[in-house]
Write an enzyme that holds these catalytic residues in place. Structure first.
Site, PDB file in Angstrom:
ATOM      1  N   ILE A  94       0.842  -1.208   0.000  1.00 28.35           N
ATOM      2  CA  ILE A  94       0.000   0.000   0.000  1.00 28.35           C
ATOM      3  C   ILE A  94       0.875   1.256   0.000  1.00 28.35           C
ATOM      4  CG2 ILE A  94      -1.956   1.167   1.104  1.00 28.35           C
ATOM      5  CD1 ILE A  94      -2.542  -1.470   2.581  1.00 28.35           C
TER       6      ILE A  94
ATOM      7  N   THR B 115      -5.896  -0.524  10.951  1.00 27.17           N
ATOM      8  CA  THR B 115      -6.652  -1.575  10.257  1.00 27.17           C
ATOM      9  C   THR B 115      -7.973  -1.857  10.959  1.00 27.17           C
ATOM     10  OG1 THR B 115      -6.648  -3.973   9.864  1.00 27.17           O
ATOM     11  CG2 THR B 115      -5.174  -3.194  11.576  1.00 27.17           C
ATOM     12  N   ASP B 116      -8.946  -2.354  10.203  1.00 21.77           N
ATOM     13  CA  ASP B 116     -10.230  -2.732  10.811  1.00 21.77           C
ATOM     14  C   ASP B 116     -10.071  -3.925  11.753  1.00 21.77           C
ATOM     15  OD1 ASP B 116      -9.816  -4.751   8.917  1.00 21.77           O
ATOM     16  OD2 ASP B 116     -11.766  -4.540   7.947  1.00 21.77           O
ATOM     17  N   GLU B 117      -8.922  -4.635  11.645  1.00 23.76           N
ATOM     18  CA  GLU B 117      -8.723  -5.816  12.504  1.00 23.76           C
ATOM     19  C   GLU B 117      -8.651  -5.451  13.982  1.00 23.76           C
ATOM     20  OE1 GLU B 117      -6.103  -8.911  11.376  1.00 23.76           O
ATOM     21  OE2 GLU B 117      -6.535  -8.690   9.250  1.00 23.76           O
TER      22      GLU B 117
ATOM     23  N   TYR C  33      -0.932  -9.875  15.526  1.00 28.74           N
ATOM     24  CA  TYR C  33      -0.843  -8.735  14.592  1.00 28.74           C
ATOM     25  C   TYR C  33      -1.825  -7.638  14.996  1.00 28.74           C
ATOM     26  CZ  TYR C  33      -2.198  -5.939  10.520  1.00 28.74           C
ATOM     27  OH  TYR C  33      -2.545  -4.901   9.698  1.00 28.74           O
TER      28      TYR C  33
ATOM     29  N   LYS D  92      -1.263  -3.763  16.399  1.00 31.38           N
ATOM     30  CA  LYS D  92      -1.809  -2.580  15.715  1.00 31.38           C
ATOM     31  C   LYS D  92      -2.730  -1.804  16.668  1.00 31.38           C
ATOM     32  CE  LYS D  92      -1.452  -1.490  11.863  1.00 31.38           C
ATOM     33  NZ  LYS D  92      -0.447  -0.626  11.183  1.00 31.38           N
TER      34      LYS D  92
ATOM     35  N   LYS E 112      -0.483 -13.075   0.793  1.00 35.92           N
ATOM     36  CA  LYS E 112      -1.851 -12.690   1.151  1.00 35.92           C
ATOM     37  C   LYS E 112      -2.835 -13.392   0.211  1.00 35.92           C
ATOM     38  CE  LYS E 112      -0.181  -9.851   4.230  1.00 35.92           C
ATOM     39  NZ  LYS E 112       0.224  -8.495   4.055  1.00 35.92           N
TER      40      LYS E 112
ATOM     41  N   ARG F 183     -14.456 -11.069   4.225  1.00 28.22           N
ATOM     42  CA  ARG F 183     -13.603  -9.883   4.244  1.00 28.22           C
ATOM     43  C   ARG F 183     -14.271  -8.811   3.387  1.00 28.22           C
ATOM     44  NH1 ARG F 183     -12.159 -12.390   7.892  1.00 28.22           N
ATOM     45  NH2 ARG F 183     -10.057 -12.966   8.576  1.00 28.22           N
TER      46      ARG F 183
ATOM     47  N   GLY G  68      -7.667 -18.713  15.946  1.00 27.40           N
ATOM     48  CA  GLY G  68      -8.296 -17.417  16.280  1.00 27.40           C
ATOM     49  C   GLY G  68      -8.886 -16.694  15.083  1.00 27.40           C
TER      50      GLY G  68
HETATM   51  P1  NAD Z   1       3.420  -4.777   3.511  1.00 26.80           P
HETATM   52  O1  NAD Z   1       3.755  -5.915   4.402  1.00 26.80           O
HETATM   53  O2  NAD Z   1       3.222  -5.019   2.057  1.00 26.80           O
HETATM   54  O3  NAD Z   1       4.525  -3.628   3.654  1.00 26.80           O
HETATM   55  C1  NAD Z   1       5.069  -3.239   4.887  1.00 26.80           C
HETATM   56  C2  NAD Z   1       6.286  -2.371   4.597  1.00 26.80           C
HETATM   57  O4  NAD Z   1       6.823  -1.920   5.850  1.00 26.80           O
HETATM   58  C3  NAD Z   1       7.419  -3.110   3.873  1.00 26.80           C
HETATM   59  O5  NAD Z   1       7.921  -2.321   2.820  1.00 26.80           O
HETATM   60  C4  NAD Z   1       8.470  -3.321   4.953  1.00 26.80           C
HETATM   61  O6  NAD Z   1       9.792  -3.374   4.447  1.00 26.80           O
HETATM   62  C5  NAD Z   1       8.241  -2.086   5.826  1.00 26.80           C
HETATM   63  N1  NAD Z   1       8.711  -2.282   7.216  1.00 26.80           N
HETATM   64  C6  NAD Z   1       8.455  -3.332   8.030  1.00 26.80           C
HETATM   65  N2  NAD Z   1       9.069  -3.162   9.224  1.00 26.80           N
HETATM   66  C7  NAD Z   1       9.701  -1.953   9.166  1.00 26.80           C
HETATM   67  C8  NAD Z   1      10.485  -1.213  10.081  1.00 26.80           C
HETATM   68  N3  NAD Z   1      10.750  -1.682  11.320  1.00 26.80           N
HETATM   69  N4  NAD Z   1      10.964  -0.006   9.704  1.00 26.80           N
HETATM   70  C9  NAD Z   1      10.711   0.482   8.452  1.00 26.80           C
HETATM   71  N5  NAD Z   1       9.993  -0.200   7.535  1.00 26.80           N
HETATM   72  C10 NAD Z   1       9.483  -1.401   7.882  1.00 26.80           C
HETATM   73  O7  NAD Z   1       2.130  -4.115   4.169  1.00 26.80           O
HETATM   74  P2  NAD Z   1       0.825  -3.442   3.508  1.00 26.80           P
HETATM   75  O8  NAD Z   1      -0.168  -4.485   3.240  1.00 26.80           O
HETATM   76  O9  NAD Z   1       1.257  -2.501   2.460  1.00 26.80           O
HETATM   77  O10 NAD Z   1       0.302  -2.612   4.789  1.00 26.80           O
HETATM   78  C11 NAD Z   1       0.770  -1.306   5.052  1.00 26.80           C
HETATM   79  C12 NAD Z   1       0.061  -0.756   6.281  1.00 26.80           C
HETATM   80  O11 NAD Z   1      -1.345  -0.747   6.072  1.00 26.80           O
HETATM   81  C13 NAD Z   1       0.291  -1.573   7.556  1.00 26.80           C
HETATM   82  O12 NAD Z   1       0.457  -0.694   8.640  1.00 26.80           O
HETATM   83  C14 NAD Z   1      -0.991  -2.397   7.703  1.00 26.80           C
HETATM   84  O13 NAD Z   1      -1.244  -2.685   9.059  1.00 26.80           O
HETATM   85  C15 NAD Z   1      -2.015  -1.436   7.124  1.00 26.80           C
HETATM   86  N6  NAD Z   1      -3.213  -2.063   6.526  1.00 26.80           N
HETATM   87  C16 NAD Z   1      -3.081  -3.044   5.576  1.00 26.80           C
HETATM   88  C17 NAD Z   1      -4.222  -3.564   4.968  1.00 26.80           C
HETATM   89  C18 NAD Z   1      -4.125  -4.639   3.906  1.00 26.80           C
HETATM   90  O14 NAD Z   1      -5.156  -5.191   3.490  1.00 26.80           O
HETATM   91  N7  NAD Z   1      -2.960  -4.980   3.395  1.00 26.80           N
HETATM   92  C19 NAD Z   1      -5.497  -3.098   5.335  1.00 26.80           C
HETATM   93  C20 NAD Z   1      -5.588  -2.100   6.326  1.00 26.80           C
HETATM   94  C21 NAD Z   1      -4.433  -1.588   6.898  1.00 26.80           C
HETATM   95  O1  DAU Z   2      -8.527  -6.208   7.283  1.00 27.31           O
HETATM   96  C1  DAU Z   2      -7.292  -5.621   7.053  1.00 27.31           C
HETATM   97  C2  DAU Z   2      -6.188  -6.649   7.138  1.00 27.31           C
HETATM   98  O2  DAU Z   2      -6.297  -7.479   5.986  1.00 27.31           O
HETATM   99  C3  DAU Z   2      -4.810  -6.036   7.223  1.00 27.31           C
HETATM  100  O3  DAU Z   2      -4.715  -5.301   8.423  1.00 27.31           O
HETATM  101  C4  DAU Z   2      -3.716  -7.117   7.176  1.00 27.31           C
HETATM  102  O4  DAU Z   2      -2.429  -6.527   7.173  1.00 27.31           O
HETATM  103  C5  DAU Z   2      -3.916  -7.922   5.919  1.00 27.31           C
HETATM  104  O5  DAU Z   2      -2.960  -8.971   5.863  1.00 27.31           O
HETATM  105  C6  DAU Z   2      -5.332  -8.499   5.856  1.00 27.31           C
HETATM  106  O6  DAU Z   2      -5.516  -9.509   6.892  1.00 27.31           O
HETATM  107  P1  DAU Z   2      -6.276 -10.886   6.586  1.00 27.31           P
HETATM  108  O7  DAU Z   2      -5.876 -11.872   7.594  1.00 27.31           O
HETATM  109  O8  DAU Z   2      -7.733 -10.649   6.380  1.00 27.31           O
HETATM  110  O9  DAU Z   2      -5.634 -11.201   5.134  1.00 27.31           O
HETATM  111  P2  DAU Z   2      -5.090 -12.577   4.486  1.00 27.31           P
HETATM  112  O10 DAU Z   2      -4.850 -12.274   3.033  1.00 27.31           O
HETATM  113  O11 DAU Z   2      -3.995 -13.188   5.263  1.00 27.31           O
HETATM  114  O12 DAU Z   2      -6.358 -13.525   4.587  1.00 27.31           O
HETATM  115  C7  DAU Z   2      -7.629 -13.168   4.027  1.00 27.31           C
HETATM  116  C8  DAU Z   2      -8.606 -14.283   4.360  1.00 27.31           C
HETATM  117  O13 DAU Z   2      -8.236 -15.455   3.610  1.00 27.31           O
HETATM  118  C9  DAU Z   2      -8.608 -14.695   5.821  1.00 27.31           C
HETATM  119  O14 DAU Z   2      -9.930 -15.026   6.207  1.00 27.31           O
HETATM  120  C10 DAU Z   2      -7.733 -15.945   5.856  1.00 27.31           C
HETATM  121  C11 DAU Z   2      -7.985 -16.562   4.481  1.00 27.31           C
HETATM  122  N1  DAU Z   2      -6.846 -17.304   3.906  1.00 27.31           N
HETATM  123  C12 DAU Z   2      -5.633 -16.671   3.818  1.00 27.31           C
HETATM  124  C13 DAU Z   2      -4.546 -17.314   3.293  1.00 27.31           C
HETATM  125  C14 DAU Z   2      -3.197 -16.634   3.209  1.00 27.31           C
HETATM  126  C15 DAU Z   2      -7.027 -18.594   3.425  1.00 27.31           C
HETATM  127  O15 DAU Z   2      -8.134 -19.164   3.485  1.00 27.31           O
HETATM  128  N2  DAU Z   2      -5.939 -19.239   2.896  1.00 27.31           N
HETATM  129  C16 DAU Z   2      -4.698 -18.669   2.828  1.00 27.31           C
HETATM  130  O16 DAU Z   2      -3.746 -19.338   2.351  1.00 27.31           O
END
Ligand code: NAD
Ligand code: DAU
Length: 340
Positions: free
Chosen positions: A12, A125-127, A153, A157, A192, A217, A278
């Site tokens: 992101i 995050t909504d989590e 996680y 957060k 993911k 989700r 969980g």
């Molecule tokens: P990501 O795992 O793709 O990227 C995380 C980035 O943070 C990476 O580039 C990593 O190198 C960097 N990082 C990790 N530890 C660090 C540190 N100690 N110092 C500096 N950089 C560091 O994550 P993402 O999916 O892009 O998520 C970004 C943010 O958005 C997170 O805070 C996550 O909680 C939040 N978020 C993600 C989602 C989602 O669906 N992916 C949804 C809601 C909120």
């Molecule tokens: O809601 C926001 C969050 O969404 C972010 O804060 C997190 O950083 C991000 O990773 C994501 O969390 P989830 O746990 O929802 O995402 P994930 O892609 O890991 O899993 C999505 C759903 O799919 C969840 O219900 C678990 C399921 N899953 C996931 C994986 C990796 C499977 O069934 N099989 C899998 O192999």
């Protein structure tokens, strides 16, 4: 303005960096990233030579480094994306989640206090709200929903969010927080759900669906998330929390079947595996506050967005294959060998 985007080499954060660099040429954008396994500078290729962009490698939990950097760069705004983000990894190894997500956030907040930053934005995050029951589709998370985290996680957060609000109330640090639902789009790390399933289906490998696949989700395109954050940083009220989501609820099974259908692969590839410990049942965001206060609305519809995203992974097989082989980590060494 000088804006520091932490975690800007991740999924992101890299979209946010590109949006800011392109839309605000008068602003200076500094991407600060530790480049963990999830950070990939290939995501930022489009802007790496832009005059208003700079990359700095570093750890948000390294206090000495962060204070030196803030002193030198004199940032106006910090947008903190940096985090450990994968729930399954947090179940195996919670420690790094506490270090980066909690200690990293408080280190940044301390630096904001010391150097009088104009705005600190926490990407949450909504989590943090925990989950909702599957048989109550009338329930949604709003900004007053109590924090009730389920995984290491989300606990980390949630803890970070509590510190952000405490630094606002106790020290007057000008903060905002956004809590978004699940993002999808290009450059998402293939651990993911969506990119994992696409890459495995492409290779005719089994698709591991946790439990029954009925967990829900609420999906939002990554660009809509970043547009919302930009609005909050520029127009949001200090001390406020904004939920972000686009009412796109799908069960995991629906998402996986959409992917199989788009790729022309058989549903026999689906393999039900042991559930995540969980495992949160349902996330669903009520975005009324950001819609009415800031005029935000999502531009992507899930059915179009997911098809476009699947196509991107088909067209950019090299990108995720380099990640799966570990080769992408050589990119930093090659690109930055003379610069850092
Ligand atoms: P990501 O795992 O793709 O990227 C995380 C980035 O943070 C990476 O580039 C990593 O190198 C960097 N990082 C990790 N530890 C660090 C540190 N100690 N110092 C500096 N950089 C560091 O994550 P993402 O999916 O892009 O998520 C970004 C943010 O958005 C997170 O805070 C996550 O909680 C939040 N978020 C993600 C989602 C989602 O669906 N992916 C949804 C809601 C909120
Ligand atoms: O809601 C926001 C969050 O969404 C972010 O804060 C997190 O950083 C991000 O990773 C994501 O969390 P989830 O746990 O929802 O995402 P994930 O892609 O890991 O899993 C999505 C759903 O799919 C969840 O219900 C678990 C399921 N899953 C996931 C994986 C990796 C499977 O069934 N099989 C899998 O192999």
């Amino acid at each position: 303005m000088k804006i520091c985007v932490t975690g800007g080499a991740g999924f992101i954060g890299s979209v946010m960096v590109q949006m800011l660099v392109k839309n605000y040429p008068e602003d200076e954008i500094v991407c600060l990233d530790k480049l963990t396994y999830a950070g990939n500078l290939e995501n930022l290729k489009a802007v790496e030579n832009a005059p208003n962009y700079k990359f700095v490698k570093g750890d948000i939990a390294d206090r000495e480094f962060i204070f030196d950097l803030f002193k030198k760069e004199k940032f106006d705004v910090i947008i903190n994306f940096a985090a450990e983000t994968h729930v399954d990894r947090s179940v195996e190894h919670p420690e790094e989640f506490i270090r980066t997500n909690v200690m990293g956030t408080t280190t940044l907040l301390d630096a904001c206090r010391e150097f009088g930053i104009k705005r600190y934005h926490q990407v949450s995050t909504d989590e943090v709200y925990g989950d909702l029951p599957l048989d109550r589709p009338d329930l949604f998370f709003d900004e007053t929903t109590p924090i009730h985290a389920s995984s290491p996680y989300s606990a980390a957060k949630a803890s970070a969010d509590l510190f952000v609000m405490a630094y606002y109330r106790t020290f007057g640090v000008p903060v905002t927080i956004s809590r978004c639902s699940n993002n999808y789009g290009q450059y998402q790390f293939p651990e993911k759900l969506i990119p994992l399933m696409i890459s495995r289906a492409e290779a005719d490998e089994a698709l591991p669906v946790y439990g029954t696949g009925e967990n829900v989700r609420d999906w939002l395109h990554v660009e809509d998330h970043c547009k919302a954050i930009d609005l909050i940083v520029r127009k949001g009220r200090v001390g406020e929390i904004y939920n972000i989501g686009g009412h796109n609820e799908r069960t995991n099974l629906q998402v996986v079947k959409t992917i199989l259908d788009a790729l022309g692969k058989p549903e026999s590839l689906i393999k039900y595996v042991k559930d995540r410990p969980g495992h949160d049942r349902r996330y669903a965001i009520n975005p009324t506050k950001i819609e009415t206060e800031l005029g935000w609305e999502p531009t992507w519809n899930f059915d179009t967005g997911i098809r476009q995203t699947i196509q991107w992974y088909i067209d950019n097989e090299d990108w995720w294959k380099r990640i799966l082989s570990g080769e992408y980590q050589d990119y930093f060494k090659e690109m930055y060998k003379d610069r850092v």
